[in-house]
Design an enzyme around this catalytic site. Structure first.
Site, PDB file in Angstrom:
ATOM      1  CE1 TYR A   1      -4.349  -1.241   0.090  1.00 12.96           C
ATOM      2  CE2 TYR A   1      -3.230  -3.045   1.199  1.00 12.96           C
ATOM      3  CZ  TYR A   1      -4.327  -2.550   0.532  1.00 12.96           C
ATOM      4  OH  TYR A   1      -5.397  -3.356   0.299  1.00 12.96           O
TER       5      TYR A   1
ATOM      6  CE1 TYR B   1      -8.738  -4.998   1.806  1.00  8.42           C
ATOM      7  CE2 TYR B   1      -8.522  -5.922   4.007  1.00  8.42           C
ATOM      8  CZ  TYR B   1      -8.009  -5.688   2.753  1.00  8.42           C
ATOM      9  OH  TYR B   1      -6.753  -6.148   2.438  1.00  8.42           O
TER      10      TYR B   1
ATOM     11  CG  ASP C   1     -13.523 -11.237   7.549  1.00 12.05           C
ATOM     12  OD1 ASP C   1     -12.720 -11.509   8.467  1.00 12.05           O
ATOM     13  OD2 ASP C   1     -13.186 -10.658   6.497  1.00 12.05           O
TER      14      ASP C   1
ATOM     15  CE  LYS D   1      -5.907  -7.087   9.719  1.00 12.62           C
ATOM     16  NZ  LYS D   1      -7.051  -6.951   8.826  1.00 12.62           N
TER      17      LYS D   1
HETATM   18  C1  LIG Z   1      -7.196  -7.443   7.307  1.00 15.15           C
HETATM   19  C2  LIG Z   1      -8.439  -8.128   6.995  1.00 15.15           C
HETATM   20  C3  LIG Z   1      -8.490  -9.208   6.101  1.00 15.15           C
HETATM   21  C4  LIG Z   1      -7.283  -9.665   5.338  1.00 15.15           C
HETATM   22  O1  LIG Z   1      -6.303 -10.176   6.191  1.00 15.15           O
HETATM   23  P1  LIG Z   1      -4.787 -10.275   5.663  1.00 15.15           P
HETATM   24  O2  LIG Z   1      -4.095 -11.067   6.719  1.00 15.15           O
HETATM   25  O3  LIG Z   1      -4.300  -8.863   5.564  1.00 15.15           O
HETATM   26  O4  LIG Z   1      -4.811 -10.961   4.346  1.00 15.15           O
HETATM   27  C5  LIG Z   1      -9.688  -9.860   5.917  1.00 15.15           C
HETATM   28  N1  LIG Z   1     -10.809  -9.460   6.561  1.00 15.15           N
HETATM   29  C6  LIG Z   1     -10.798  -8.428   7.426  1.00 15.15           C
HETATM   30  C7  LIG Z   1     -12.068  -8.055   8.129  1.00 15.15           C
HETATM   31  C8  LIG Z   1      -9.636  -7.711   7.652  1.00 15.15           C
HETATM   32  O5  LIG Z   1      -9.643  -6.657   8.481  1.00 15.15           O
END
Ligand SMILES: *Cc1c(COP(=O)(O)O)cnc(C)c1O
Length: 421
Positions: free
Chosen positions: A15, A142, A234, A263
């Site tokens: 980015y 996202y 998610d 994360k």
């Molecule tokens: C950051 C994020 C992703 C992608 O995760 P990466 O480890 O960066 O590929 C997917 N979903 C959500 C809600 C996110 O915040």
């Protein structure tokens, strides 16, 4: 050559417009909430290094556990083989999730966790030969940067060059404006096409820390259940304490079919993704027919070091001190929120647990706002605070080990900076 010159000579950063961006800051050490650069400056990591670091940098307990594991078993193929850290982690995680979550599929990051979830759903529909072919998602969503994850994310400047190659998705508004009946009729008009609904529960992170209520999401989930639409929750960002509870799921009464994690999963120590699913999903893949296998896997699936880091991080997360810290941070945010709300150049102040966000008011040209974000970033950095505004959206996502004084230091500097802009 110094570190910055060597970096510029070989590294392409995420980015980052490499032509106009300044040099990357070389970090040589991390400890607790602090990162230290090669010139002896220290920075408070107010965004948990892109929302991953839960207990601070280089946490000694996680380091010790990973180091022990490193000397025992560093990696093994996860097809045909298994190991204690993966078994233990799955057992521990499932105990904390909604009780319909029964199986754990490992991968490498948030995007792959989402890819796996989408493939589970699409193949599930294929097994049921129900001819459904569409996926439902929220505007401003996202879900990651790989192609499937990009497809279910909002079309934006980030996806623009790829838009024609992304699969078609039905996008609906978040249930924010008392619009539930409209959303339901929109979904109903696609009733026989929709395989699954993917959503970031309660907080849309990268889309700008947009928040919506658990009650509204519950109602939407109830409706999807009635319509036989599978649900992918998610929790890559919201998981592991961010929302003030262990998972966003703990704010909800409805249960998703599939959940995604990454994360904070390893406390921000190592990359790992997890997709969990219900027995209904899992059982649909059980067959004597070899074609009903989930043909997906990554070289480092269930890497023992990452599993060990996750086990150690979850242990830290569940201890009383961390739980108290999460509540204390949420409480401090809540008080700071009241101060922010009184500022004339601040709007849309919002909070979910340890996540606090607001916008710098729109009284100039729209294109100006990204500049505001950049200016604030530079000014806060010079004061020893790492933040990363999304355009004119400013947010705080601190590690849970941050002290009351450290958080107050951040608040004070933020007030100084926004009062002068
Ligand atoms: C950051 C994020 C992703 C992608 O995760 P990466 O480890 O960066 O590929 C997917 N979903 C959500 C809600 C996110 O915040």
């Amino acid at each position: 050559m110094n570190l910055q010159e060597r970096d510029r000579a070989v590294n392409w950063h995420p980015y980052t417009q490499m032509k106009t961006s300044g040099n990357a800051i070389p970090i040589i050490k991390g400890s607790g909430v602090y990162l230290f650069d090669n010139l002896g400056n220290k920075y408070i990591d107010a965004i948990s290094s892109w929302w991953v670091t839960l207990h601070g940098h280089s946490h000694p307990y996680i380091a010790q556990k990973v180091s022990e594991q490193l000397n025992t078993l560093e990696q093994v193929i996860f097809a045909g083989f298994t190991h204690e850290p993966a078994i233990q982690l799955s057992e521990n995680l499932l105990k904390l999730l909604p009780d319909n979550q029964e199986k754990v599929f490992y991968s490498d990051n948030g995007s792959t966790a989402v890819e796996v979830a989408l493939k589970m759903c699409v193949q599930y529909a294929h097994h049921k030969t129900n001819k459904k072919s569409k996926i439902l998602a929220f505007k401003n969503a996202y879900h990651g940067d790989t192609f499937g994850a990009m497809s279910v994310s909002a079309r934006s400047i980030w996806t623009q060059p790829f838009n024609e190659m992304l699969f078609e998705v039905i996008f609906i508004d978040t249930p924010t404006f008392g619009n539930l009946e409209d959303l339901k009729s929109e979904i109903k008009s696609h009733q026989n096409e929709i395989i699954c609904f993917i959503y970031e529960p309660l907080v849309q992170g990268a889309g700008g820390m947009l928040m919506y209520s658990a009650e509204d999401l519950d109602e939407l989930m109830r409706f999807c259940r009635e319509q036989k639409i599978l649900m992918i929750q998610d929790e890559v960002f919201t998981g592991f304490g961010r929302t003030g509870k262990l998972f966003a799921a703990d704010h909800l009464s409805e249960k998703p079919d599939i959940m995604c994690f990454s994360k904070g999963l390893t406390g921000g120590t190592m990359p790992m993704g997890i997709t969990t699913c219900s027995d209904d999903i899992y059982n649909s893949f059980l067959s004597d027919d070899k074609y009903k296998t989930l043909f997906h896997g990554h070289s480092f699936t269930a890497n023992p070091l990452a599993c060990t880091a996750a086990l150690a991080s979850m242990e830290l997360l569940l201890n009383e001190e961390t739980q108290k810290n999460i509540q204390r941070i949420s409480g401090q945010h809540c008080l700071f929120k009241k101060i922010l709300k009184q500022l004339s150049n601040v709007e849309n102040v919002r909070q979910t647990g340890t996540i606090l966000a607001w916008e710098i008011k729109n009284n100039k040209e729209t294109s100006y706002f990204n500049e505001i974000g950049k200016e604030l970033y530079a000014e806060l950095l010079s004061r020893g605070i790492i933040m990363r505004p999304l355009g004119n959206v400013i947010y705080l996502v601190p590690p849970y080990c941050i002290t009351e004084e450290e958080l107050n230091f951040i608040y004070k500097n933020i007030l100084d900076v926004i009062n002068s802009c």
